[in-house]
Design a protein around this motif. Sequence first.
Motif, PDB file in Angstrom:
ATOM      1  N   GLY A 163       6.332  -2.357   8.049  1.00 53.45           N
ATOM      2  CA  GLY A 163       6.313  -2.150   6.607  1.00 53.45           C
ATOM      3  C   GLY A 163       7.445  -2.792   5.837  1.00 53.45           C
ATOM      4  O   GLY A 163       7.759  -2.371   4.724  1.00 53.45           O
ATOM      5  N   MET A 214       0.835  -1.191   0.000  1.00 54.02           N
ATOM      6  CA  MET A 214       0.000   0.000   0.000  1.00 54.02           C
ATOM      7  C   MET A 214       0.875   1.248   0.000  1.00 54.02           C
ATOM      8  O   MET A 214       1.917   1.293   0.631  1.00 54.02           O
ATOM      9  CB  MET A 214      -0.897   0.023   1.239  1.00 54.02           C
ATOM     10  CG  MET A 214      -1.923  -1.095   1.277  1.00 54.02           C
ATOM     11  SD  MET A 214      -2.892  -1.065   2.803  1.00 54.02           S
ATOM     12  CE  MET A 214      -3.705   0.509   2.631  1.00 54.02           C
ATOM     13  N   THR A 273       7.636  -5.884   4.425  1.00 56.88           N
ATOM     14  CA  THR A 273       7.158  -6.536   3.200  1.00 56.88           C
ATOM     15  C   THR A 273       6.686  -5.505   2.191  1.00 56.88           C
ATOM     16  O   THR A 273       6.948  -5.631   0.983  1.00 56.88           O
ATOM     17  CB  THR A 273       6.030  -7.521   3.535  1.00 56.88           C
ATOM     18  OG1 THR A 273       6.527  -8.504   4.459  1.00 56.88           O
ATOM     19  CG2 THR A 273       5.535  -8.224   2.291  1.00 56.88           C
ATOM     20  N   SER A 274       6.014  -4.470   2.654  1.00 60.96           N
ATOM     21  CA  SER A 274       5.546  -3.428   1.736  1.00 60.96           C
ATOM     22  C   SER A 274       6.711  -2.724   1.054  1.00 60.96           C
ATOM     23  O   SER A 274       6.666  -2.430  -0.145  1.00 60.96           O
ATOM     24  CB  SER A 274       4.705  -2.399   2.501  1.00 60.96           C
ATOM     25  OG  SER A 274       3.541  -2.997   3.022  1.00 60.96           O
ATOM     26  N   ARG A 334       8.112  -5.120  -1.610  1.00 59.41           N
ATOM     27  CA  ARG A 334       7.216  -5.231  -2.776  1.00 59.41           C
ATOM     28  C   ARG A 334       7.301  -3.985  -3.640  1.00 59.41           C
ATOM     29  O   ARG A 334       7.321  -4.072  -4.881  1.00 59.41           O
ATOM     30  CB  ARG A 334       5.784  -5.444  -2.307  1.00 59.41           C
ATOM     31  CG  ARG A 334       5.535  -6.839  -1.741  1.00 59.41           C
ATOM     32  CD  ARG A 334       4.085  -6.999  -1.302  1.00 59.41           C
ATOM     33  NE  ARG A 334       3.848  -8.311  -0.727  1.00 59.41           N
ATOM     34  CZ  ARG A 334       2.710  -8.689  -0.178  1.00 59.41           C
ATOM     35  NH1 ARG A 334       1.681  -7.827  -0.126  1.00 59.41           N
ATOM     36  NH2 ARG A 334       2.562  -9.893   0.315  1.00 59.41           N
ATOM     37  N   SER A 335       7.338  -2.823  -3.021  1.00 60.66           N
ATOM     38  CA  SER A 335       7.450  -1.592  -3.788  1.00 60.66           C
ATOM     39  C   SER A 335       8.782  -1.545  -4.544  1.00 60.66           C
ATOM     40  O   SER A 335       8.845  -1.149  -5.712  1.00 60.66           O
ATOM     41  CB  SER A 335       7.331  -0.388  -2.861  1.00 60.66           C
ATOM     42  OG  SER A 335       7.442   0.816  -3.584  1.00 60.66           O
ATOM     43  N   ARG A 360      -3.200 -10.308   4.358  1.00 57.10           N
ATOM     44  CA  ARG A 360      -2.371  -9.208   3.873  1.00 57.10           C
ATOM     45  C   ARG A 360      -1.177  -8.996   4.787  1.00 57.10           C
ATOM     46  O   ARG A 360      -0.109  -8.579   4.357  1.00 57.10           O
ATOM     47  CB  ARG A 360      -3.202  -7.932   3.775  1.00 57.10           C
ATOM     48  CG  ARG A 360      -2.461  -6.736   3.200  1.00 57.10           C
ATOM     49  CD  ARG A 360      -3.412  -5.570   2.967  1.00 57.10           C
ATOM     50  NE  ARG A 360      -3.981  -5.077   4.208  1.00 57.10           N
ATOM     51  CZ  ARG A 360      -3.382  -4.171   4.989  1.00 57.10           C
ATOM     52  NH1 ARG A 360      -2.195  -3.700   4.665  1.00 57.10           N
ATOM     53  NH2 ARG A 360      -3.957  -3.756   6.103  1.00 57.10           N
ATOM     54  N   HIS A 361      -1.360  -9.292   6.058  1.00 59.33           N
ATOM     55  CA  HIS A 361      -0.259  -9.134   6.996  1.00 59.33           C
ATOM     56  C   HIS A 361      -0.359 -10.204   8.074  1.00 59.33           C
ATOM     57  O   HIS A 361      -1.441 -10.579   8.501  1.00 59.33           O
ATOM     58  CB  HIS A 361      -0.290  -7.738   7.624  1.00 59.33           C
ATOM     59  CG  HIS A 361       1.010  -7.348   8.249  1.00 59.33           C
ATOM     60  ND1 HIS A 361       1.435  -7.847   9.461  1.00 59.33           N
ATOM     61  CD2 HIS A 361       1.996  -6.518   7.820  1.00 59.33           C
ATOM     62  CE1 HIS A 361       2.625  -7.345   9.757  1.00 59.33           C
ATOM     63  NE2 HIS A 361       2.987  -6.533   8.780  1.00 59.33           N
ATOM     64  N   SER A 416      -3.008   2.015   9.065  1.00 58.97           N
ATOM     65  CA  SER A 416      -3.881   1.657   7.943  1.00 58.97           C
ATOM     66  C   SER A 416      -5.120   0.910   8.419  1.00 58.97           C
ATOM     67  O   SER A 416      -6.221   1.093   7.877  1.00 58.97           O
ATOM     68  CB  SER A 416      -3.113   0.814   6.928  1.00 58.97           C
ATOM     69  OG  SER A 416      -2.708  -0.422   7.488  1.00 58.97           O
ATOM     70  N   ASP A 452       1.969   2.851   3.336  1.00 67.43           N
ATOM     71  CA  ASP A 452       3.023   2.210   4.112  1.00 67.43           C
ATOM     72  C   ASP A 452       4.412   2.678   3.700  1.00 67.43           C
ATOM     73  O   ASP A 452       5.385   2.365   4.359  1.00 67.43           O
ATOM     74  CB  ASP A 452       2.950   0.682   3.950  1.00 67.43           C
ATOM     75  CG  ASP A 452       1.815   0.068   4.750  1.00 67.43           C
ATOM     76  OD1 ASP A 452       1.483  -1.077   4.457  1.00 67.43           O
ATOM     77  OD2 ASP A 452       1.274   0.740   5.638  1.00 67.43           O
TER      78      ASP A 452
END
Length: 872
Positions: A39, A1, A41-42, A45-46, A289-290, A212, A4
Amino acid sequence: MVVDLLDRQAELEALGAAVERASRGQGSTALVTGEAGIGKTSLVRSFLAEVSHQVRVLAGSCEDLFTPRPLGPLRDAARATSGPLAEALREPVDQGRLFAAAAEELAEPPSPTVLVIDDAHWADSATLDVLRYLTSRVHALPAVVVITFRDDALGIDHPLRALLGGLSSADAHRLRLTSLSARSVGRMAAAVTGVDADELFRLTRGNPFFVSEVLAFPEQTVTPTIVDAVLARVGALDGDAQAALSRVAVVPSGVEIDLLRRLVGDLDPVGTAERAGVLEVRGSVVGFRHELARRAVVQSLSAIETIQLNAEVLEVLLGREDSDPFRVLHHAVGAGDDGVVVTHGLVAARSASRMGAHRQAAVCYEQVLARGELLDPAHRARVGEAYAWALSNSNQLDPAAGAASRAVDGWVEVGDNAHLARALVTLSRQQWLTERTAASRVSAVRALELTESEVGSDLENDLGNEQRTQALLNMGGLLVLLDHEEEGLPFLRDAIEMAESLGLRRLAALAHNYRGSARLQLGDRVGEVELLESIELARSIDHQEHVLRGYYNLVEGLWRLDDLTAAEQYLAAAEGYVQDRDFPVYTYMCTARRLRLLAMRGQWEDAAAGLTKLVDERGNPGMIGRESLPFLARIRVRQGHADAPALLERARDHARRAEVLEWSVPVGIACVERAWLTGEPDEAAPFPELLLERTDRPGMLVQRGELMRYLRRLGLPAHDFPGCPDRYAAGITGDWRAAARLWEQAGDPYERALELLDSGETEPTLEGLGILDALGAEPAGSLARRRLRELGVTRLPSRPLSSTRENPAGLTDRQLEILRLVGAGMSNADIAEQLVVSVRTVDHHVSAVLRKLGASSRREASARLAALGLGD
């Protein structure tokens, strides 16, 4: 997201720069760490989304199973490939080939490659072995290895710490994610009507996941915890979606689509949960998601619901031919299905052992034995032996000895003397490792007698002959370890003949190992050749523990013979081999030997810091403590450190229990040296007489020479002898010039300085004093000053300010460090984690600090810190 990733631009740029360097062949490791929900993993991924057009991505996640699948994340990463890694992971896995294949995979085109291992705090030992191998070599590969983990999940003895500690700052980038700033939380809150940004920041402390979750349902009362926020989102779903969520929640690794269909039937409720942002689809797997959200749902279930849901998953898994035994074991434990725990726990344990995941194997065996009533007595005893070895290989020595003893009792109950003999061999080894040498010898003799009377005469009995070989080998090897080499050699000769005639290559390798050690310990260099042969034989059958044992016995044997050049070469080979494998005992011993080399070369502070860490990490190190405790005590003796008497007494206790030269010689000489430095000859007892007797044997010329030199200093009878090393012989006979020159050539400044002190001349004594002051050798420095005054020198060099003199409280370095951390408001547990020592050790230090300061509380001690001007 997107939310994040606020405040994460610096980390994204660092990862991008690592990819750019990897494209030029300069690989590196990126460690992404922080608390749960921060954050990690976020961020990854980004990052992958930004570089997907220019890199090849291999990604896998570690699982929060009861005990993780060995190599699970690597299997996930290789699933979509057909390269060398996927090929090496096919059963049976050859670990040596796997290491090379993993490196080859990272070099495969198109490059660069990014390997992501997520949630490494749950990694199994076999995966950590591969990561150790890759991260130590990635600098020469066109690749970036990204490892994410929760630093708040790493205990003092967590196996991931060994990997992290071995990474150099040049090849590893540590990206520790912190909470979002108040400004960033305010920007997120601004997009949602009616949210008080200040209150949101105060409540969530800037944790991105928590923020979030709260913003997902702003119309509800602000929730006080992450769990409440998650359950608020889940509570807004209909009953079918919530039921589907519960089924997904009990599967930590996520649920494959085909498995999910069998669990929930209709996937529409799953789609509802996905649209609500609770679940997500990752390829063919559906998961939360988490992880925090999954745990929140699991915690909301009743105990009966959890058991029933695990039972449903277990039923589906058992209906599939390819079900992973570790996943089956996890759900069997959760469902309380003891029969499945036993059958699949054994499969999982054996699989883990084959792949070098000894900790995981021990956990599996423990679960099976907890349900031992489902096994017949013979099977239970056999599993007990395997459990003992798994514990031993993962450095859990006292539990290993207990497990081995119970296995022996089991075979006695069965009345099977052939298997009892083997179990006694296992027990004998564990007893030796835990310093119960007399009991170890009793077990060895008993095993030998059983094979003679019960099975040794039946030449057609393969089991009997194997047990006989093991008993001979154990008896001979134990005698070598107990310094009775001549007595042990005939047993080893017979063991080698039987092992080779029966094709028992594992036993043959170990027997040659022990015989090579015996020969080296007796001063015969042919032992070096035999040890190298034993290593090659162990390599050919991929027996890693025997390879390491061979290398280490080379180090120990050549060190005894004063060939430090060759010993250091083999030490480097042992370090290179063990760094990629999960053998904590050998890691400990190799580290200790390396630190001992530093101490010999005058790097006392570095050596003492490293040895202190080793000693503090293990309350009772057992036999391997001979590598660390006596030498830490001796450094502290030479420094005049306040802890020296206590450390030396601990070492003396071990030496009395163990009754082996590797304990008694260094401890005894340290006691003799302290007696000389303190002017209290009686403090040396009983070691002068004891060591004069025990070192009067082949292979102990160096140790006897050192003993004689210090006995002469102490004023006791001492003499030169045939074969005495020149540097000791010169000092014993009074040739201080030759002795000082030889010690300078050997690179030992302390011993050189002591010989200069024996000159009886002003200039050499002044030179020696300068060396001693630089080393921090306060007791010997005081002795040098006294001798200079006797020589008529009135203007002496000023004493260096030691750490205890620089502050009026008289604290040691470590106590001052701990006092400063106490003053910073840290708890004992926090201090233990930062200093990588046990909480018990910190408790001891804090008590000593309070006592020295005359303080009754931590608050009062902190105030004294400022008053004394000792703060940073």
